[in-house]
Design an enzyme around this catalytic site. Structure first.
Site, PDB file in Angstrom:
ATOM      1  N   GLY A  11       0.774  -1.240   0.000  1.00 53.76           N
ATOM      2  CA  GLY A  11       0.000   0.000   0.000  1.00 53.76           C
ATOM      3  C   GLY A  11       0.805   1.290   0.000  1.00 53.76           C
ATOM      4  O   GLY A  11       0.321   2.312   0.491  1.00 53.76           O
ATOM      5  N   THR A  12       2.011   1.290  -0.610  1.00 59.22           N
ATOM      6  CA  THR A  12       2.733   2.570  -0.656  1.00 59.22           C
ATOM      7  C   THR A  12       2.029   3.564  -1.580  1.00 59.22           C
ATOM      8  O   THR A  12       2.080   4.773  -1.338  1.00 59.22           O
ATOM      9  CB  THR A  12       4.215   2.403  -1.094  1.00 59.22           C
ATOM     10  OG1 THR A  12       4.269   1.883  -2.415  1.00 59.22           O
ATOM     11  CG2 THR A  12       4.975   1.513  -0.133  1.00 59.22           C
ATOM     12  N   ASN A  13       1.373   3.064  -2.623  1.00 57.63           N
ATOM     13  CA  ASN A  13       0.608   3.982  -3.490  1.00 57.63           C
ATOM     14  C   ASN A  13      -0.586   4.561  -2.737  1.00 57.63           C
ATOM     15  O   ASN A  13      -0.877   5.753  -2.842  1.00 57.63           O
ATOM     16  CB  ASN A  13       0.169   3.267  -4.769  1.00 57.63           C
ATOM     17  CG  ASN A  13       1.300   3.128  -5.771  1.00 57.63           C
ATOM     18  OD1 ASN A  13       1.735   4.106  -6.355  1.00 57.63           O
ATOM     19  ND2 ASN A  13       1.802   1.913  -5.951  1.00 57.63           N
ATOM     20  N   ILE A  86      -8.836  -9.920 -10.547  1.00 61.55           N
ATOM     21  CA  ILE A  86      -9.346  -9.380 -11.808  1.00 61.55           C
ATOM     22  C   ILE A  86     -10.834  -9.080 -11.619  1.00 61.55           C
ATOM     23  O   ILE A  86     -11.596  -9.950 -11.176  1.00 61.55           O
ATOM     24  CB  ILE A  86      -9.176 -10.421 -12.949  1.00 61.55           C
ATOM     25  CG1 ILE A  86      -7.713 -10.885 -13.063  1.00 61.55           C
ATOM     26  CG2 ILE A  86      -9.703  -9.869 -14.277  1.00 61.55           C
ATOM     27  CD1 ILE A  86      -6.744  -9.885 -13.623  1.00 61.55           C
ATOM     28  N   LEU A  87     -11.241  -7.852 -11.934  1.00 60.03           N
ATOM     29  CA  LEU A  87     -12.654  -7.480 -11.794  1.00 60.03           C
ATOM     30  C   LEU A  87     -13.451  -8.020 -12.980  1.00 60.03           C
ATOM     31  O   LEU A  87     -12.925  -8.094 -14.099  1.00 60.03           O
ATOM     32  CB  LEU A  87     -12.774  -5.955 -11.714  1.00 60.03           C
ATOM     33  CG  LEU A  87     -12.104  -5.348 -10.470  1.00 60.03           C
ATOM     34  CD1 LEU A  87     -11.963  -3.841 -10.611  1.00 60.03           C
ATOM     35  CD2 LEU A  87     -12.870  -5.704  -9.196  1.00 60.03           C
ATOM     36  N   ASN A 101      -5.951   2.102 -12.991  1.00 57.28           N
ATOM     37  CA  ASN A 101      -4.983   1.116 -12.505  1.00 57.28           C
ATOM     38  C   ASN A 101      -3.582   1.682 -12.667  1.00 57.28           C
ATOM     39  O   ASN A 101      -3.326   2.477 -13.571  1.00 57.28           O
ATOM     40  CB  ASN A 101      -5.101  -0.176 -13.331  1.00 57.28           C
ATOM     41  CG  ASN A 101      -4.151  -1.244 -12.841  1.00 57.28           C
ATOM     42  OD1 ASN A 101      -4.002  -1.468 -11.630  1.00 57.28           O
ATOM     43  ND2 ASN A 101      -3.474  -1.920 -13.759  1.00 57.28           N
ATOM     44  N   HIS A 103       0.284   0.491 -13.343  1.00 52.50           N
ATOM     45  CA  HIS A 103       1.001  -0.692 -13.834  1.00 52.50           C
ATOM     46  C   HIS A 103       2.501  -0.379 -13.917  1.00 52.50           C
ATOM     47  O   HIS A 103       2.873   0.683 -14.413  1.00 52.50           O
ATOM     48  CB  HIS A 103       0.458  -1.094 -15.215  1.00 52.50           C
ATOM     49  CG  HIS A 103       1.046  -2.363 -15.705  1.00 52.50           C
ATOM     50  ND1 HIS A 103       0.578  -3.603 -15.316  1.00 52.50           N
ATOM     51  CD2 HIS A 103       2.104  -2.603 -16.516  1.00 52.50           C
ATOM     52  CE1 HIS A 103       1.308  -4.534 -15.882  1.00 52.50           C
ATOM     53  NE2 HIS A 103       2.246  -3.963 -16.616  1.00 52.50           N
TER      54      HIS A 103
END
Ligand code: GRF
Length: 190
Positions: A11-13, A86-87, A101, A103
């Protein structure tokens, strides 16, 4: 701008978003942090920041459960910040243009099914690429194929290993994720 952030790991983002909101560099409100991993450290980061969290186990019903939870929260954008499930296509089309997202490569290179985390950096190094980077893009039914919002590159040195490259790319992710959200915030208030 109301956000839901979906996470599976450290969770750094997510932390970068939290910090930019706290210092008024991003006008947003994280309404919910969702994880498909009950042990994700990202959930602790959210709790520490006073943000509600929700764990939804991986599996077929994840997208439907998520849809039900989000629909009453007035969410403007869903941010996939290191989210590994994957949604469903149905979920992606209902939220078309509202899911982002991040990437760890210069898409369209090194994207698609199975291309995540260290696998991306290993492939970049194995192919002797001289540059890599990160991309923030909209999510569509096709994995890693949606419209690019921001992208930034960094050099790949002959001495780089997957972990040194990952470290460089991670720093870029933090920058461009905020840039992308700032763009969307301006777009929303226009
Ligand atoms: C990042 O490398 C991102 O590109 C990928 O998952 C990782 C998440 O990192 N999708 P963190 O959990 O935000 O530190």
């Amino acid at each position: 701008m109301n956000l839901a952030v979906l996470v599976s790991g450290g969770g750094t983002n997510l932390q970068t978003i939290i910090d930019h909101i706290a210092t008024n560099h991003l006008r947003a409100n994280i309404r919910l942090v969702v994880s498909d991993n009950a042990d994700a450290f990202a959930l602790e980061r959210a709790t520490k920041a006073g943000i509600p969290t929700l764990y939804i186990p991986k599996g077929e019903s994840l997208s439907d459960t998520l849809y039900e939870k989000l629909k009453s929260l007035s969410i403007d954008f869903i941010v996939l910040a290191g989210f590994l499930s994957i949604l469903s296509s149905d979920f992606c089309s209902k939220w078309n243009g509202k899911i982002l997202n991040i990437h760890p490569s210069l898409l369209p290179k090194y994207g698609g099914k199975g291309m995540y985390g260290n696998r991306v950096h290993q492939a970049v190094i194995a192919n002797k690429e001289t540059e890599s980077g990160a991309t923030v893009h909209f999510v569509t039914q096709e994995i890693d194929k949606g419209q690019i919002i921001t992208q930034k590159s960094c050099p790949v040195l002959p001495t780089d290993t997957p972990s040194t490259l990952a470290e460089k790319v991670h720093k870029i992710e933090h920058q461009i994720l905020i840039e992308a959200l700032q763009k969307l915030e301006i777009f929303l208030t226009k």
